[in-house]
Design a protein around this motif. Structure first.
Motif, PDB file in Angstrom:
ATOM      1  N   ALA A  54       9.498   3.667   4.827  1.00  0.00           N
ATOM      2  CA  ALA A  54      10.212   2.386   4.911  1.00  0.00           C
ATOM      3  C   ALA A  54       9.401   1.371   5.702  1.00  0.00           C
ATOM      4  O   ALA A  54       9.326   0.185   5.337  1.00  0.00           O
ATOM      5  N   ASP A  55       8.766   1.807   6.792  1.00  0.00           N
ATOM      6  CA  ASP A  55       7.907   0.909   7.576  1.00  0.00           C
ATOM      7  C   ASP A  55       6.750   0.391   6.717  1.00  0.00           C
ATOM      8  O   ASP A  55       6.370  -0.782   6.790  1.00  0.00           O
ATOM      9  N   ALA A  56       6.199   1.277   5.878  1.00  0.00           N
ATOM     10  CA  ALA A  56       5.091   0.882   5.000  1.00  0.00           C
ATOM     11  C   ALA A  56       5.572  -0.113   3.939  1.00  0.00           C
ATOM     12  O   ALA A  56       4.885  -1.095   3.632  1.00  0.00           O
ATOM     13  N   VAL A  57       6.738   0.153   3.369  1.00  0.00           N
ATOM     14  CA  VAL A  57       7.298  -0.779   2.389  1.00  0.00           C
ATOM     15  C   VAL A  57       7.500  -2.151   3.023  1.00  0.00           C
ATOM     16  O   VAL A  57       7.141  -3.200   2.436  1.00  0.00           O
ATOM     17  N   LYS A  58       8.075  -2.170   4.219  1.00  0.00           N
ATOM     18  CA  LYS A  58       8.335  -3.449   4.887  1.00  0.00           C
ATOM     19  C   LYS A  58       7.036  -4.181   5.199  1.00  0.00           C
ATOM     20  O   LYS A  58       6.969  -5.416   5.091  1.00  0.00           O
ATOM     21  N   ALA A  59       5.990  -3.437   5.547  1.00  0.00           N
ATOM     22  CA  ALA A  59       4.684  -4.057   5.776  1.00  0.00           C
ATOM     23  C   ALA A  59       4.166  -4.713   4.494  1.00  0.00           C
ATOM     24  O   ALA A  59       3.635  -5.827   4.525  1.00  0.00           O
ATOM     25  N   GLY A  60       4.335  -4.015   3.367  1.00  0.00           N
ATOM     26  CA  GLY A  60       3.901  -4.574   2.087  1.00  0.00           C
ATOM     27  C   GLY A  60       4.670  -5.826   1.721  1.00  0.00           C
ATOM     28  O   GLY A  60       4.092  -6.808   1.217  1.00  0.00           O
ATOM     29  N   ILE A  61       5.970  -5.832   1.971  1.00  0.00           N
ATOM     30  CA  ILE A  61       6.793  -7.014   1.681  1.00  0.00           C
ATOM     31  C   ILE A  61       6.328  -8.194   2.525  1.00  0.00           C
ATOM     32  O   ILE A  61       6.170  -9.323   2.020  1.00  0.00           O
ATOM     33  N   ARG A  62       6.089  -7.951   3.811  1.00  0.00           N
ATOM     34  CA  ARG A  62       5.649  -9.039   4.695  1.00  0.00           C
ATOM     35  C   ARG A  62       4.272  -9.552   4.279  1.00  0.00           C
ATOM     36  O   ARG A  62       4.029 -10.774   4.291  1.00  0.00           O
ATOM     37  N   MET A  63       3.368  -8.635   3.913  1.00  0.00           N
ATOM     38  CA  MET A  63       2.033  -9.064   3.473  1.00  0.00           C
ATOM     39  C   MET A  63       2.112  -9.980   2.265  1.00  0.00           C
ATOM     40  O   MET A  63       1.279 -10.870   2.077  1.00  0.00           O
ATOM     41  N   ALA A  64       3.111  -9.781   1.432  1.00  0.00           N
ATOM     42  CA  ALA A  64       3.244 -10.564   0.203  1.00  0.00           C
ATOM     43  C   ALA A  64       4.180 -11.756   0.368  1.00  0.00           C
ATOM     44  O   ALA A  64       4.511 -12.421  -0.615  1.00  0.00           O
ATOM     45  N   GLY A  65       4.625 -12.014   1.595  1.00  0.00           N
ATOM     46  CA  GLY A  65       5.380 -13.243   1.856  1.00  0.00           C
ATOM     47  C   GLY A  65       6.876 -13.109   1.837  1.00  0.00           C
ATOM     48  O   GLY A  65       7.590 -14.119   1.780  1.00  0.00           O
ATOM     49  N   GLY A  66       7.411 -11.900   1.929  1.00  0.00           N
ATOM     50  CA  GLY A  66       8.847 -11.703   1.929  1.00  0.00           C
ATOM     51  C   GLY A  66       9.369 -11.251   3.281  1.00  0.00           C
ATOM     52  O   GLY A  66       8.597 -10.929   4.195  1.00  0.00           O
ATOM     53  N   THR A  67      10.690 -11.212   3.396  1.00  0.00           N
ATOM     54  CA  THR A  67      11.348 -10.738   4.599  1.00  0.00           C
ATOM     55  C   THR A  67      12.157  -9.489   4.255  1.00  0.00           C
ATOM     56  O   THR A  67      13.141  -9.568   3.507  1.00  0.00           O
ATOM     57  N   PRO A  68      11.757  -8.337   4.784  1.00  0.00           N
ATOM     58  CA  PRO A  68      12.500  -7.106   4.473  1.00  0.00           C
ATOM     59  C   PRO A  68      13.738  -6.948   5.347  1.00  0.00           C
ATOM     60  O   PRO A  68      13.732  -7.327   6.525  1.00  0.00           O
ATOM     61  N   MET A  69      14.788  -6.384   4.748  1.00  0.00           N
ATOM     62  CA  MET A  69      16.017  -6.079   5.484  1.00  0.00           C
ATOM     63  C   MET A  69      16.468  -4.691   5.052  1.00  0.00           C
ATOM     64  O   MET A  69      16.908  -4.487   3.913  1.00  0.00           O
ATOM     65  N   ASP A 237       5.830  -9.615  -6.442  1.00  0.00           N
ATOM     66  CA  ASP A 237       5.230 -10.087  -7.689  1.00  0.00           C
ATOM     67  C   ASP A 237       6.261 -10.100  -8.815  1.00  0.00           C
ATOM     68  O   ASP A 237       6.306 -11.025  -9.634  1.00  0.00           O
ATOM     69  N   LEU A 238       7.094  -9.053  -8.863  1.00  0.00           N
ATOM     70  CA  LEU A 238       8.156  -9.015  -9.873  1.00  0.00           C
ATOM     71  C   LEU A 238       9.115 -10.188  -9.699  1.00  0.00           C
ATOM     72  O   LEU A 238       9.579 -10.785 -10.676  1.00  0.00           O
ATOM     73  N   LEU A 239       9.420 -10.519  -8.441  1.00  0.00           N
ATOM     74  CA  LEU A 239      10.293 -11.651  -8.152  1.00  0.00           C
ATOM     75  C   LEU A 239       9.662 -12.957  -8.634  1.00  0.00           C
ATOM     76  O   LEU A 239      10.332 -13.788  -9.275  1.00  0.00           O
ATOM     77  N   ALA A 240       8.378 -13.116  -8.371  1.00  0.00           N
ATOM     78  CA  ALA A 240       7.679 -14.332  -8.790  1.00  0.00           C
ATOM     79  C   ALA A 240       7.652 -14.473 -10.311  1.00  0.00           C
ATOM     80  O   ALA A 240       7.751 -15.582 -10.849  1.00  0.00           O
ATOM     81  N   LYS A 241       7.526 -13.342 -11.002  1.00  0.00           N
ATOM     82  CA  LYS A 241       7.445 -13.361 -12.469  1.00  0.00           C
ATOM     83  C   LYS A 241       8.813 -13.252 -13.141  1.00  0.00           C
ATOM     84  O   LYS A 241       8.902 -13.368 -14.373  1.00  0.00           O
ATOM     85  N   GLY A 242       9.859 -13.021 -12.350  1.00  0.00           N
ATOM     86  CA  GLY A 242      11.197 -12.910 -12.917  1.00  0.00           C
ATOM     87  C   GLY A 242      11.423 -11.657 -13.732  1.00  0.00           C
ATOM     88  O   GLY A 242      12.269 -11.633 -14.636  1.00  0.00           O
ATOM     89  N   ILE A 243      10.698 -10.578 -13.412  1.00  0.00           N
ATOM     90  CA  ILE A 243      10.836  -9.317 -14.149  1.00  0.00           C
ATOM     91  C   ILE A 243      11.907  -8.464 -13.482  1.00  0.00           C
ATOM     92  O   ILE A 243      11.827  -8.149 -12.292  1.00  0.00           O
ATOM     93  N   LYS A 244      12.903  -8.071 -14.276  1.00  0.00           N
ATOM     94  CA  LYS A 244      14.024  -7.289 -13.772  1.00  0.00           C
ATOM     95  C   LYS A 244      14.062  -5.907 -14.424  1.00  0.00           C
ATOM     96  O   LYS A 244      13.442  -5.697 -15.476  1.00  0.00           O
ATOM     97  N   ASP A 336       3.555  -0.022 -25.414  1.00  0.00           N
ATOM     98  CA  ASP A 336       3.776  -1.456 -25.235  1.00  0.00           C
ATOM     99  C   ASP A 336       4.942  -1.775 -24.308  1.00  0.00           C
ATOM    100  O   ASP A 336       5.302  -2.931 -24.137  1.00  0.00           O
ATOM    101  N   VAL A 337       5.525  -0.733 -23.671  1.00  0.00           N
ATOM    102  CA  VAL A 337       6.652  -0.993 -22.771  1.00  0.00           C
ATOM    103  C   VAL A 337       6.155  -1.580 -21.454  1.00  0.00           C
ATOM    104  O   VAL A 337       5.082  -1.250 -20.960  1.00  0.00           O
ATOM    105  N   LEU A 338       6.980  -2.429 -20.860  1.00  0.00           N
ATOM    106  CA  LEU A 338       6.660  -3.067 -19.589  1.00  0.00           C
ATOM    107  C   LEU A 338       6.928  -2.110 -18.440  1.00  0.00           C
ATOM    108  O   LEU A 338       7.788  -1.224 -18.533  1.00  0.00           O
ATOM    109  N   THR A 339       6.196  -2.261 -17.329  1.00  0.00           N
ATOM    110  CA  THR A 339       6.399  -1.440 -16.131  1.00  0.00           C
ATOM    111  C   THR A 339       6.413  -2.332 -14.892  1.00  0.00           C
ATOM    112  O   THR A 339       6.131  -3.534 -14.969  1.00  0.00           O
ATOM    113  N   VAL A 340       6.728  -1.727 -13.739  1.00  0.00           N
ATOM    114  CA  VAL A 340       6.804  -2.516 -12.500  1.00  0.00           C
ATOM    115  C   VAL A 340       5.439  -3.000 -12.015  1.00  0.00           C
ATOM    116  O   VAL A 340       5.374  -3.797 -11.078  1.00  0.00           O
ATOM    117  N   THR A 341       4.356  -2.561 -12.627  1.00  0.00           N
ATOM    118  CA  THR A 341       3.051  -3.143 -12.291  1.00  0.00           C
ATOM    119  C   THR A 341       2.938  -4.555 -12.851  1.00  0.00           C
ATOM    120  O   THR A 341       2.017  -5.298 -12.492  1.00  0.00           O
TER     121      THR A 341
END
Length: 556
Positions: A54-69, A237-244, A336-341
């Motif tokens: 979880a600490d690693a995930v939160k670090a990744g979110i912060r590095m990419a400009g988000g606020t983890p909760m 990145d998914l948020l920026a691209k609107g991928i759900k 041809d299926v989309l993924t979270v990458t």
């Protein structure tokens, strides 16, 4: 952004005041708020290390400009809940996990979510919530445990369960059992074989809702921490691209998931969880698809309990991407299926340059362990709506067999009879009133199946139940019999000494009793009604649907 419902505008000053109380700055509130769903607890070995991830995930979110909760969810260890009243609550927890995430992520409108599960019900429960909420999301699991070793032989949790039967028959002394107990599970992570947790973590990767490596990177490694950081960055990145999630989960990705399920020889519990997961996306996954795909998909892996390899071996051999490269050779996957990458499955495989490095762990597509997949769904008068067997873990001599029914109305009475030596070669142990409604909660039957194997009866005795099995079960263990006994299914009217015909290659299971006799039994044999003390289990029993439908809760 969804979070502006909570942070934006003059009228949200009280909301911001509460967030200020958390220590958040206005700058953090102005960024996307990402919920981090953490299944950490100090009870489950697969979850004990999840705070680190979880600490690693939160670090990744912060590095990419988000606020983890971060917020927590419950998790049950099926091994610890096995063979006592605790197992009634295991499958129930799947629905509670999904519901509790919906509560948290709706009451607090996050812009995205990162899910950190690991063990049996936390993975499908989180995937159900992910598809239900349908906001940008990534799943990153805690990863598999390393295999243990005792007296020069590989070991895992199932080795210990089966050792109980060996000790009972005098094949293992107490000192050896004590040593095995101490060494089979050497540290954190989901149990080391292709049991339910690892099956679902591998299939999460296949479906496209988790990053490559999610299913096989061992738990206590730096590689797993890096994966968690990347998951945090990916959700931004998914948020920026609107991928759900529902952009990713389509009929094609459903087909891919079942194909990998068959190639890997996954747990029979996937047949329970995949329909429930895809149900949240509005996709209907019937049991028939498992037989259709199994007929066309070779079994490429035999991980424990079907074989001697473990998840660490699969990872070293190239992991899930390597398995997929073999399947692609026969055009068995939709690339041809989309993924979270943010890329397609085909693009991911090309970027990874995935290849098999050990063809004993991952067989070549033209030299499989078997030409059919690991799971089979059987039909017949005993199971008109179907039942499930992990055929890749069944001895050849049990693939087609007529056996004598030994009938029990609970797991406990069956386990005692097995341990007391009352079950003989040629028997079929029938355990009923253990289905989703009748259990209630559809308990796993790892104790009776492992004791049957440990006592040397795995090639001679079948076990048939409307309950379910652990992913660690091997042998002719046929579960999910539907309709279940509590719903008036045929299994409720089996009598001691009846003959049951099992034909796995033909996908048939038949109670050799004529229709007129069965009709007479239906009129004369009352259904067993268990007293259910728990209010939660009473509600669950009223709402739960058939195992053939994924044991989801009715919306009515």
């Amino acid at each position: 952004m969804r979070s502006k419902k909570m942070t934006g505008g003059l009228e949200r000053a009280p909301h911001r005041s509460l967030l200020q109380a958390l220590g958040l700055t206005r700058e953090e509130m102005d960024r996307p708020l990402i919920g981090v769903v953490n299944a950490h607890n100090e009870v489950v070995p697969g979850h004990i290390h999840l705070n680190t991830l979880a600490d690693a995930v939160k670090a990744g979110i912060r590095m990419a400009g988000g606020t983890p909760m971060e917020f927590p969810v419950i998790g049950v260890c099926d091994g610890l809940a096995m063979n006592h009243e605790g197992m009634h609550f295991s499958l129930v927890s799947r629905e509670i996990i999904a519901d509790s995430i919906e509560v948290m992520a709706t009451a607090h409108p996050f812009d995205g979510l990162v899910f950190i599960p690991n063990c049996d019900k936390s993975v499908p429960g989180m995937l159900m919530a992910m598809l239900r909420m349908n906001i940008p999301s990534v799943l990153v699991s805690g990863g598999p445990m390393f295999a243990g070793s005792a007296r020069g032989k590989g070991a895992d949790l199932i080795t210990v369960f089966e050792a109980v039967g060996k000790a009972k028959r005098g094949q293992m002394d107490q000192a050896e059992l004590d040593e095995l107990e101490c060494k089979a599970c050497p540290g954190c992570g989901s149990c080391a074989g292709m049991f339910t947790a690892n099956s679902m973590n591998c299939l999460s990767e296949t479906i496209g809702l988790a990053l490559p490596g999610n299913g096989s990177i061992p738990a206590p490694t730096a590689e797993r921490i890096r994966l968690a950081k990347h998951a945090g960055m990916r959700v931004m990145d998914l948020l920026a691209k609107g991928i759900k999630p529902r952009d990713i989960v389509t009929e094609k990705s459903v087909h891919n998931a079942v194909t990998l399920d068959m190639a890997l020889g996954c747990s029979t519990n996937t047949v329970l969880h995949l329909p429930a997961i895809f149900h949240e996306a509005g996709l209907d996954l019937t049991l028939d698809i498992f037989n259709q795909v199994s007929r066309a998909t070779p079994n490429l892996c035999k991980l424990s309990p079907a074989g001697t390899h473990h998840l660490e071996d699969l990872h070293a051999a190239g992991g899930i991407p390597a398995v997929m490269t073999e399947l692609v050779k026969k055009n068995l996957l939709h690339l041809d299926v989309l993924t979270v990458t943010g890329k397609t499955l085909g693009e991911n495989l090309a970027d990874l340059k995935a290849a098999v490095t050990d063809h004993e762990v991952i067989r070549p597509i033209d030299k499989p362990y078997s030409v059919e997949g690991g799971i089979a769904v059987l039909y017949g008068n005993l199971a008109p709506d179907g039942c499930v067997v992990k055929q890749s873990a069944v001895a050849p001599e049990m693939m087609k067999r007529t056996a004598t029914a030994r009938v029990f109305d609970s797991e406990e009475t069956a386990s005692k009879a097995i341990l007391d030596g009352k079950i003989k070669a040629g028997d079929a142990v029938v355990i009923r009133y253990e289905g989703p409604r009748g259990g209630p909660g559809m308990r796993e039957m790892l104790t009776p199946t492992s004791v049957i194997s440990g006592m040397g009866l795995g090639s001679d005795v079948a076990l048939i139940t409307d309950g379910r099995f652990s992913g660690g079960t091997r042998g002719a263990a046929i579960g999910h019999v539907s309709p279940e006994a509590a719903a008036g299914g045929t299994i409720a009217y089996v009598r001691e000494g009846d003959q049951i015909e099992i034909d796995i290659p033909a996908r048939r299971i038949s109670l050799l009793v004529d229709d007129s006799e069965l009709e007479a039994r239906r009129k004369s044999m009352p259904l067993v009604r268990k007293e259910i003390i728990s209010p939660l289990l009473r509600r669950y029993a009223r709402q739960v649907t058939s195992a053939a439908q994924g044991a989801v809760l009715s919306a009515e």
